[in-house]
Design a protein around this motif. Structure first.
Motif, PDB file in Angstrom:
ATOM      1  N   LYS A   1      -5.020  -5.651  -6.119  1.00 50.10           N
ATOM      2  CA  LYS A   1      -5.580  -6.902  -6.644  1.00 50.10           C
ATOM      3  C   LYS A   1      -5.515  -6.900  -8.171  1.00 50.10           C
ATOM      4  O   LYS A   1      -5.130  -7.893  -8.790  1.00 50.10           O
ATOM      5  CB  LYS A   1      -7.022  -7.069  -6.177  1.00 50.10           C
TER       6      LYS A   1
ATOM      7  N   LEU B   1       0.833  -1.195   0.000  1.00 52.40           N
ATOM      8  CA  LEU B   1       0.000   0.000   0.000  1.00 52.40           C
ATOM      9  C   LEU B   1       0.874   1.254   0.000  1.00 52.40           C
ATOM     10  O   LEU B   1       0.600   2.225  -0.711  1.00 52.40           O
ATOM     11  CB  LEU B   1      -0.919   0.004   1.224  1.00 52.40           C
TER      12      LEU B   1
ATOM     13  N   ASN C   1      -6.075   8.953  -9.843  1.00 57.22           N
ATOM     14  CA  ASN C   1      -6.791   9.008  -8.570  1.00 57.22           C
ATOM     15  C   ASN C   1      -6.983   7.596  -8.030  1.00 57.22           C
ATOM     16  O   ASN C   1      -8.055   6.993  -8.170  1.00 57.22           O
ATOM     17  CB  ASN C   1      -8.138   9.713  -8.759  1.00 57.22           C
ATOM     18  N   ILE C   2      -5.933   7.050  -7.429  1.00 57.64           N
ATOM     19  CA  ILE C   2      -5.975   5.678  -6.916  1.00 57.64           C
ATOM     20  C   ILE C   2      -6.323   5.731  -5.429  1.00 57.64           C
ATOM     21  O   ILE C   2      -5.436   5.770  -4.567  1.00 57.64           O
ATOM     22  CB  ILE C   2      -4.633   4.972  -7.157  1.00 57.64           C
ATOM     23  N   THR C   3      -7.603   5.758  -5.145  1.00 58.81           N
ATOM     24  CA  THR C   3      -8.061   5.868  -3.752  1.00 58.81           C
ATOM     25  C   THR C   3      -8.240   4.498  -3.101  1.00 58.81           C
ATOM     26  O   THR C   3      -7.888   4.302  -1.948  1.00 58.81           O
ATOM     27  CB  THR C   3      -9.383   6.649  -3.688  1.00 58.81           C
ATOM     28  N   ASP C   4      -8.785   3.561  -3.847  1.00 57.89           N
ATOM     29  CA  ASP C   4      -8.982   2.211  -3.322  1.00 57.89           C
ATOM     30  C   ASP C   4      -7.733   1.385  -3.639  1.00 57.89           C
ATOM     31  O   ASP C   4      -7.701   0.588  -4.580  1.00 57.89           O
ATOM     32  CB  ASP C   4     -10.221   1.584  -3.948  1.00 57.89           C
ATOM     33  N   LYS C   5      -6.720   1.569  -2.839  1.00 59.21           N
ATOM     34  CA  LYS C   5      -5.433   0.929  -3.126  1.00 59.21           C
ATOM     35  C   LYS C   5      -5.499  -0.591  -2.997  1.00 59.21           C
ATOM     36  O   LYS C   5      -4.780  -1.309  -3.699  1.00 59.21           O
ATOM     37  CB  LYS C   5      -4.351   1.495  -2.206  1.00 59.21           C
ATOM     38  N   ALA C   6      -6.354  -1.088  -2.112  1.00 59.94           N
ATOM     39  CA  ALA C   6      -6.475  -2.539  -1.957  1.00 59.94           C
ATOM     40  C   ALA C   6      -6.970  -3.172  -3.255  1.00 59.94           C
ATOM     41  O   ALA C   6      -6.436  -4.187  -3.713  1.00 59.94           O
ATOM     42  CB  ALA C   6      -7.418  -2.862  -0.808  1.00 59.94           C
ATOM     43  N   GLN C   7      -7.996  -2.581  -3.858  1.00 57.79           N
ATOM     44  CA  GLN C   7      -8.517  -3.112  -5.121  1.00 57.79           C
ATOM     45  C   GLN C   7      -7.502  -2.906  -6.242  1.00 57.79           C
ATOM     46  O   GLN C   7      -7.340  -3.766  -7.111  1.00 57.79           O
ATOM     47  CB  GLN C   7      -9.838  -2.421  -5.479  1.00 57.79           C
ATOM     48  N   PHE C   8      -6.831  -1.771  -6.201  1.00 56.03           N
ATOM     49  CA  PHE C   8      -5.797  -1.496  -7.207  1.00 56.03           C
ATOM     50  C   PHE C   8      -4.727  -2.586  -7.172  1.00 56.03           C
ATOM     51  O   PHE C   8      -4.303  -3.088  -8.218  1.00 56.03           O
ATOM     52  CB  PHE C   8      -5.167  -0.130  -6.951  1.00 56.03           C
TER      53      PHE C   8
ATOM     54  N   TRP D   1      -7.680   2.445 -14.112  1.00 52.08           N
ATOM     55  CA  TRP D   1      -6.850   3.151 -13.144  1.00 52.08           C
ATOM     56  C   TRP D   1      -5.918   4.207 -13.723  1.00 52.08           C
ATOM     57  O   TRP D   1      -5.397   5.049 -12.983  1.00 52.08           O
ATOM     58  CB  TRP D   1      -5.983   2.145 -12.366  1.00 52.08           C
TER      59      TRP D   1
END
Length: 257
Positions: free
Chosen positions: A53, A25, A44-51, A239
């Motif tokens: 994945k 992260l 704008n990578i806000t949901d890093k966990a999904q990014f 992304w």
């Protein structure tokens, strides 16, 4: 005792995964910080966990392609190059066929890329469109002559916007195709419109989009597509503002850190 050992093992495994996840992260932010100011503003990578994945899927997909050659996402641009003697392994010579048209007899691609071209060409044919392949792999010496030709015609400054210096062209990787007329009106033709609408479904990505010359180094080339695979095309759109350069730069930095 066995239960205690199992619990300790599970705890250590969980802690290891958790620590690695936290590090990844942080790594996302670190990579972004090393990219251009425009990239940092637009991505704008806000949901890093999904990014992460999705990134894992893309990096795993790369392993499906041959490992004894430059990787599928190899970054080549004005700052990243290959040697004068680099040539993709086992290049496939393109010949006249029932799936797509060629306008020269000296065209070739990486084997996996030619297969991807054939799959896309079959889908285009089903929709009444016959793709025309106009340019593919170019050797260092070929690109050297081509760049010199454009310098002689347009001058160095303009040539830099339209042609790659030898060793810095995606074409030398054997993964890029110039479709159709190689002119600015390609995107308005039936073939161009089909490619723009469908290419990503088959793993093909526009390399030099409109209004991103400051990022790619080249003016808009509506005919130039690079094969990167379906997962990478999906990630690029989701992304990276659908900008190939952003994604390849990110992956290159990610692998370095």
């Amino acid at each position: 005792m066995k239960k205690i050992f199992a619990f300790v093992s599970f705890f250590l495994f969980f802690f290891s995964v958790y620590s690695q996840s936290r590090e990844d992260l942080k790594k996302v932010d670190l990579v972004l910080s090393k990219m251009s100011a425009r990239a940092q503003k637009e991505l704008n990578i806000t949901d890093k966990a999904q990014f992460l994945k999705d990134l894992g899927v893309v990096l795993a997909a790369e392993k499906n392609y041959r490992s004894d050659d430059l990787n599928l996402y190899y970054l080549i641009d004005k700052k990243h190059s290959v040697s004068s003697d680099y040539e993709p392994k086992d290049l496939v010579h393109l010949v006249k066929n029932d799936l797509y048209a060629i306008n020269r007899n000296d065209l070739s691609l990486r084997p996996d890329v030619e297969k991807a071209l054939s799959v896309m060409a079959k889908a285009a044919l089903d929709d009444g469109i016959r793709l025309l392949v106009s340019s593919t792999y170019r050797s260092y010496s070929y690109q050297e002559k081509l760049f010199a030709r454009w310098v002689a015609i347009d001058g160095l400054e303009e040539a830099e916007r339209e042609s790659a210096r030898p060793g810095t062209s995606q074409h030398q990787l054997g993964v890029a195709i110039d479709f159709g007329s190689i002119t600015d009106d390609f995107d308005t033709t039936p073939m161009g419109q089909w490619v723009y609408k469908n290419a990503a479904k088959f793993g093909w990505s526009l390399s030099f989009p409109k209004n991103y010359e400051d990022i790619t180094g080249y003016r808009w080339e509506c005919w130039h597509f690079r094969y990167i695979g379906v997962p990478a095309c999906q990630m690029q759109k989701k992304w990276f503002c659908d900008v190939q350069q952003y994604m390849l730069e990110f992956i290159d930095l990610w692998k370095q850190l």
